[in-house]
Design a protein around this motif. Structure first.
Motif, PDB file in Angstrom:
ATOM      1  N   ARG A  32       0.807  -1.219   0.000  1.00 45.61           N
ATOM      2  CA  ARG A  32       0.000   0.000   0.000  1.00 45.61           C
ATOM      3  C   ARG A  32       0.837   1.264   0.000  1.00 45.61           C
ATOM      4  O   ARG A  32       0.306   2.348   0.154  1.00 45.61           O
ATOM      5  CB  ARG A  32      -0.909   0.027   1.231  1.00 45.61           C
ATOM      6  N   HIS A  58     -12.729   2.881  -2.443  1.00 43.92           N
ATOM      7  CA  HIS A  58     -11.460   2.447  -1.837  1.00 43.92           C
ATOM      8  C   HIS A  58     -10.725   3.637  -1.224  1.00 43.92           C
ATOM      9  O   HIS A  58      -9.665   4.045  -1.711  1.00 43.92           O
ATOM     10  CB  HIS A  58     -10.580   1.761  -2.888  1.00 43.92           C
ATOM     11  N   VAL A  61      -6.648   4.028  -0.378  1.00 43.32           N
ATOM     12  CA  VAL A  61      -5.569   4.209  -1.357  1.00 43.32           C
ATOM     13  C   VAL A  61      -5.582   5.662  -1.812  1.00 43.32           C
ATOM     14  O   VAL A  61      -6.567   6.127  -2.375  1.00 43.32           O
ATOM     15  CB  VAL A  61      -5.751   3.278  -2.582  1.00 43.32           C
TER      16      VAL A  61
END
Length: 80
Positions: A32, A58, A61
């Motif tokens: 990540r 998401h 991110v």
């Protein structure tokens, strides 16, 4: 949060329907330590909106969406 280890730049032109497949692949990565820079290169099919919706799904991110007002070509889009 520290600076990301890498920036992943992905350019799109009229790919609203296909954008989800490769972004979901990036979102599924265990690593990540990256940021996404998504460039909509003047699409007319709702690509920018599709990218925003996928990123909203998401939030873990870091992603930035850049939108060119007109299609400039992939090289120019990457340089944005």
């Amino acid at each position: 949060m520290s600076d990301p280890l890498a920036s992943v730049v992905v350019c799109y032109f009229n790919r609203a329907r296909e954008a989800g497949r490769n972004l979901r692949s990036l979102f599924a990565m265990e690593a990540r330590d990256f940021e996404l820079v998504l460039v909509d290169d003047g699409s007319t099919d709702g690509t920018a909106e599709a990218l925003a919706a996928l990123c909203d799904e998401h939030p873990g991110v870091p992603a930035t969406i850049v939108r060119n007002s007109e299609n400039r070509g992939v090289s120019s889009a990457r340089n944005v």
